[in-house]
Design a protein around this motif. Sequence first.
Motif, mmCIF file in Angstrom:
data_model
loop_
_atom_site.group_PDB
_atom_site.id
_atom_site.type_symbol
_atom_site.label_atom_id
_atom_site.label_comp_id
_atom_site.label_asym_id
_atom_site.label_seq_id
_atom_site.Cartn_x
_atom_site.Cartn_y
_atom_site.Cartn_z
ATOM 1 N N UNK A 400 0.791 -1.219 0.000
ATOM 2 C CA UNK A 400 0.000 0.000 0.000
ATOM 3 C C UNK A 400 0.822 1.266 0.000
ATOM 4 N N UNK A 401 2.145 1.143 0.059
ATOM 5 C CA UNK A 401 3.006 2.320 0.034
ATOM 6 C C UNK A 401 3.794 2.455 1.319
ATOM 7 N N UNK A 402 5.101 2.636 1.190
ATOM 8 C CA UNK A 402 6.013 2.652 2.338
ATOM 9 C C UNK A 402 6.021 4.021 3.005
ATOM 10 N N UNK A 403 6.044 4.026 4.326
ATOM 11 C CA UNK A 403 6.186 5.281 5.059
ATOM 12 C C UNK A 403 7.499 5.951 4.674
ATOM 13 N N UNK A 404 7.525 7.291 4.656
ATOM 14 C CA UNK A 404 8.649 8.029 4.049
ATOM 15 C C UNK A 404 10.040 7.654 4.558
ATOM 16 N N UNK A 405 10.191 7.447 5.861
ATOM 17 C CA UNK A 405 11.528 7.223 6.420
ATOM 18 C C UNK A 405 11.674 5.849 7.074
ATOM 19 N N UNK A 406 10.829 4.915 6.711
ATOM 20 C CA UNK A 406 10.815 3.610 7.372
ATOM 21 C C UNK A 406 11.997 2.749 6.940
ATOM 22 N N UNK A 407 12.478 1.959 7.878
ATOM 23 C CA UNK A 407 13.447 0.898 7.597
ATOM 24 C C UNK A 407 12.688 -0.419 7.537
ATOM 25 N N UNK A 408 13.024 -1.250 6.555
ATOM 26 C CA UNK A 408 12.291 -2.500 6.333
ATOM 27 C C UNK A 408 13.118 -3.680 6.809
ATOM 28 N N UNK A 409 12.476 -4.553 7.590
ATOM 29 C CA UNK A 409 13.077 -5.802 8.013
ATOM 30 C C UNK A 409 12.439 -6.907 7.170
ATOM 31 N N UNK A 410 13.206 -7.479 6.268
ATOM 32 C CA UNK A 410 12.660 -8.391 5.253
ATOM 33 C C UNK A 410 12.741 -9.830 5.731
ATOM 34 N N UNK A 411 11.557 -10.434 6.034
ATOM 35 C CA UNK A 411 11.519 -11.802 6.559
ATOM 36 C C UNK A 411 10.943 -12.795 5.560
ATOM 37 N N UNK A 412 10.088 -12.341 4.657
ATOM 38 C CA UNK A 412 9.499 -13.244 3.664
ATOM 39 C C UNK A 412 10.427 -13.296 2.450
ATOM 40 N N UNK A 413 11.562 -13.948 2.654
ATOM 41 C CA UNK A 413 12.583 -13.968 1.619
ATOM 42 C C UNK A 413 13.335 -12.652 1.568
ATOM 43 N N UNK A 414 14.016 -12.437 0.466
ATOM 44 C CA UNK A 414 14.846 -11.239 0.293
ATOM 45 C C UNK A 414 14.140 -10.152 -0.522
ATOM 46 N N UNK A 415 13.051 -10.501 -1.193
ATOM 47 C CA UNK A 415 12.496 -9.612 -2.195
ATOM 48 C C UNK A 415 11.967 -8.310 -1.600
ATOM 49 N N UNK A 416 11.329 -8.407 -0.422
ATOM 50 C CA UNK A 416 10.831 -7.182 0.199
ATOM 51 C C UNK A 416 11.945 -6.205 0.496
#
Length: 626
Positions: A400-416
């Motif tokens: 739905x769209x990433x928050x402007x300054x968010x850091x992403x922790x990718x757990x469902x594989x590497x693609x996220x």
Amino acid sequence: MKKSFAVKTSIYLLALVFICPIIRAQDKPAIVPEPVSLVQGKGRFVINDQTSLILPSGNAELARLGNQANEWFGVLTGHNLPVKSKATGAGNSIRLLLNPELNNPGNDEGYELSVTEHEVKLQARKMAGLFYGLQTIRQLLQLSAETNQQHSLPVVEIVDYPRLKWRGLMLDVSRHFFSKDFVKKYIDDMAHYKFNVFHWHLTDDQGWRIEIKSLPRLTEVGAWRVPRTGQWWSYTPPQKDEKASYGGYYTQQDIKEIIAYAAERHITIVPEIDVPGHSLAAIAAYPYLSATGYNYPVNPGSKFYNIDDNTLNPADERVYAFLDKVFTEVAALFPGDYVHIGGDECTKNFWQQSAVVQDFMKQQGIKTEHELQSYFIKRVEKILKKKKKKIIGWNEILEGGLAPEATVMSWQGMQGGIEAAKQGHQVIFTPSSNTYLDLYQGDPLLEPDTYDMLRLKTAYQWNPFPAGIDSTYVLGGQGNLWSESVPTARHAEYMTWPRSLALSEVFWSPRGKQNWADFQTKLIPQFKILDAAQINYSRAAFDVLATVKLDQEKQLLVSLSTDVDSLDIYYTLDNTNPDPSSVRYNGTPIVIPKGIYQIRAQSFKGNTAAGKLLIAPCGELEKRTR
């Protein structure tokens, strides 16, 4: 009882010395994680009554680290070293030195260690580097003791610094509560292997573990559930009038104490308050937080997804007022830059069924429930930003769209994480297939119950830098211990080690220094260190794993393997226990004739058993083909 355990442990380790699959290079220290550069000389530095600890005067922080180092030396050598500001003529010395001019690309966490027969010199640009250098010295002392060279260090030159900035382990204390003392011990063990982030999963459907003084029902109600033992998701739901007596929480004073303890070990604690999903414990305390508004109990591990509404209502301003109170107190407690807000596995069907939520979406021009979650996450980011905190979320916050300054922790594989990096966001890679410590370490017939598998070799051979992205966006990597199937502290250790030994090397050591064959030779020496620290750990890497498939005639084909190389596997089909006189597995899948009840298999090094005996009924193996 302790004596019996020690005797059994000694016998086991003696056996392992003989079965170790690969001979390590002569006298090469089995340090984990592997240093960037290690050049070994001849001779040893011996710690004795004439050894002194040299610390420059006038630095209180360095003095505290010196006291900490002296405690370690005292435990490992029996010598309490006199502290001096400069070396004198008599005796040898261990010198700790802050050197801002040190040309080390590791910056705050790098160090250089020089050991001669007369002096140990440890220098770093920052205190963290000195701390990590001391962890290397501790290991060198522990490894020397195991080779009958007690109280001494090998002559060596080491230059070392980390590969990744974020080197984390996560402990889920929501599904099962772990004591303050155990959390401190877990942090201690992390520090020994140069992890620097403790991700603390404090809230979920099964428990709210952090005291929020302005919202007392979060711990009065949300920290407790009905007691259950058995298999997760098979538990009976709470019964009428059944007392919620299982659980616990950390007071704010507990949390301050743990934060200070971690800071002394150069570990930053990142708290996680999981929203908008995984919020049933909070909703049990304050029912107005969900779109349904129903009174739910805290979930004990029974099936409830899409039955009970565990999702915060993004259309209700009271939810954001609630979160403002929570994050005000969280931000005041935790000095680090980040707060983890979860964002994962948020069911949308209760939003879809709510007329209030659907009207809100129309008013705001929000077209989908994924966009609605994005709206929620962006509101939470603004709340935290006012409190001078940055948000981290699981990779679903991309939806739905990433928050402007968010850091992403990718757990469902590497693609996220790849997608987030391409959008210019920092990423922490933690794919479940390589870093989830709650998974089977070996054959399910030999291991405590869980739901999927992560072998030691798979964890070690993972690379947290995927191709095709700008590596500057890779903040780091992390191992995660979810605790649905981890009810005790001892079992938490069993699931953490030795796979976290592997991850520590993945996160710290240069890719070119990571070598699976070499790492295997470190296992036995490191097991001895873990034993000395009374850490429970898994030996599943030495056990046989059976994998199966059916051939064209629907005959069962069984393949046998171990993580550790150079072991022989022997098996039987006649219900007797195998030994080196049985059939040796040659790598070709075994065709199981009709009528065979079970296969038994075990790994050996020479004539010595290396792993546990695997007894695999054919009916159970056939289930694995479905």
